[in-house]
Design an enzyme around this catalytic site. Structure first.
Site, PDB file in Angstrom:
ATOM      1  NE  ARG A  19     -63.243   7.151 -19.102  1.00 38.64           N
ATOM      2  CZ  ARG A  19     -64.195   6.739 -18.253  1.00 38.64           C
ATOM      3  NH1 ARG A  19     -64.834   7.627 -17.493  1.00 38.64           N
ATOM      4  NH2 ARG A  19     -64.506   5.468 -18.154  1.00 38.64           N
ATOM      5  CE1 TYR A  48     -57.212  29.850 -31.404  1.00 37.98           C
ATOM      6  CE2 TYR A  48     -58.595  28.556 -29.942  1.00 37.98           C
ATOM      7  CZ  TYR A  48     -57.595  28.628 -30.886  1.00 37.98           C
ATOM      8  OH  TYR A  48     -56.979  27.483 -31.314  1.00 37.98           O
ATOM      9  CG  ASP A  96     -59.708  32.007 -23.005  1.00 35.79           C
ATOM     10  OD1 ASP A  96     -58.636  31.980 -22.380  1.00 35.79           O
ATOM     11  OD2 ASP A  96     -59.856  31.455 -24.117  1.00 35.79           O
ATOM     12  CE  LYS A 121     -52.139  28.701 -27.353  1.00 33.64           C
ATOM     13  NZ  LYS A 121     -53.150  27.650 -27.189  1.00 33.64           N
TER      14      LYS A 121
END
Length: 389
Positions: free
Chosen positions: A58, A111, A184, A209
């Protein structure tokens, strides 16, 4: 991979950094790709003696470290952070930067997932927000609250209306009130746009993406230059734990290596499709930053290498006709994501942006969004021709 070991990449071109940054061939085997370190635990050299800085996956994993180094390199940053999704990256960032009572500005056509996070999750925590047209610097200047605004959040191009924000102009507005500018960069990708060079403080990606590029992995990323900011993000990344797993990191890193050549084809195809749609009688408006008629064209030309692979358009006959286009497409797959090698079509109002229905961020119901892939452009145009028929 230490910075000293990667010094040979200083000043290298984008494609070279995308392929080589973050990892050198394994000194034992010569493997040119980082292994998938499928481990949660690492043997320590004595109590508190970490071998290479690894104790628990982690906190850090060598496969993720390679990806994070590559992401930082291609975005022109110094520190990269890989997450389980784009929204995991956004949530971690907001909680790193903000506290109850703080305020952020978000795009008025953000978004839908970002809006839902801010409006339904972060707002309950006590953070206030205001939507603003981020392509209008004056509107953002009016929306900021001196002494309270901590973050100006921009997408450019925006999703799905493809508005283009002046990154340098927004940075000036944000910094004047002591806020940070977060950009973004998902739609543009690091290949087409470098927000940190233009004054942004943080770059956000849904690496699902264009960075991943093959519709086979979900991920997110943050990239920064400032060491103190990086330390805060690193603490929250570890404390909140929404990190990219080793296999996801491996796939994302593999996709990043071909980003430059893929983006060139995405742009080639999108330009041809935008031209086709512009002259189609069933289309009332084509929204693509590469068109000189786009209000943000000059800004996009100044701060982007090319204009991207996303095209939106409005159907003259309205909502039902827009839905028919989505349903009749065959080469374009009906789907909600974007940035993969395959072309996708969707109706934002009922799909990706359903969460903003009935709000100030609601999108037009006659809007169709295309993620233009790498297929033969003649096949894509023929498919749109029959779908619009």
């Amino acid at each position: 991979m230490s910075s000293q070991e990667q010094e040979h990449l200083n000043g290298a071109g984008f494609e070279t950094r995308a392929i080589h940054a973050g990892y050198d061939p394994d000194p034992t085997t010569g493997a040119v790709n980082p292994p998938i370190y499928a481990t949660s635990t690492y043997k320590q050299d004595g109590v508190g003696g970490l071998r290479g800085g690894y104790e628990y996956s982690r906190s850090a994993n060598p496969t993720r470290t390679a990806l994070e180094g590559a992401l930082a390199a291609v975005e022109g940053g110094t520190h990269g952070f890989a997450f389980a999704s784009g929204l995991a990256a956004e949530d971690t960032l907001i909680r790193s930067l903000m506290k109850p009572g703080d305020h952020l500005v978000i795009p008025d056509d953000a978004y839908g997932g970002t809006f839902r996070l801010v409006d339904k999750v972060v707002a309950v925590w006590g953070v206030e927000h205001s939507p603003a047209a981020v392509h209008d610097v004056a509107a953002v200047a009016e929306a900021v609250r001196p002494g309270q605004t901590r973050v100006v959040w921009a997408e450019t191009p925006t999703n799905p209306l493809l508005n283009v924000a002046d990154i340098a102009g927004l940075a000036e507005i944000a910094h004047a009130v002591g806020a940070l500018l977060v950009v973004d960069n998902t739609f543009a990708s690091p290949y087409l746009q470098q927000p940190l060079e233009l004054g942004a403080d943080v770059v956000v990606h849904s690496t699902t993406k264009y960075v991943g590029g093959h519709s086979d992995v979900v991920g997110g990323a943050l990239v920064v230059k400032d060491a103190e900011l990086a330390e805060r993000i690193a603490f929250h990344q570890n404390a909140m734990g929404a990190v990219a797993g080793p296999f996801d990191a491996f796939l994302t890193h593999r996709g990043l290596k071909t980003l430059a050549v893929r983006m060139e084809r995405h742009c080639d195809n999108a330009e041809r499709i935008a031209d086709f749609l512009t002259s189609h009688p069933a289309v009332g408006e084509v929204i693509y930053p590469g068109l000189e008629t786009h209000p943000g064209h000059a800004t996009a030309a100044r701060q982007m290498r090319r204009f991207g692979g996303m095209v939106s358009f409005r159907v003259t006959a309205g909502r039902e006709a827009a839905l028919r286009v989505c349903e009749r497409a065959r080469v374009f797959t009906l789907g909600e994501s974007l940035g993969g090698v395959e072309s996708l079509v969707e109706h934002p109002g009922l799909m990706t942006h359903a969460s903003v229905a009935g709000t100030d961020l609601e999108v037009p119901d006659d809007l169709v969004r295309l993620s233009v892939g790498l297929e033969s452009v003649e096949d894509l145009i023929a498919d749109l021709e029959q779908a619009l028929g």
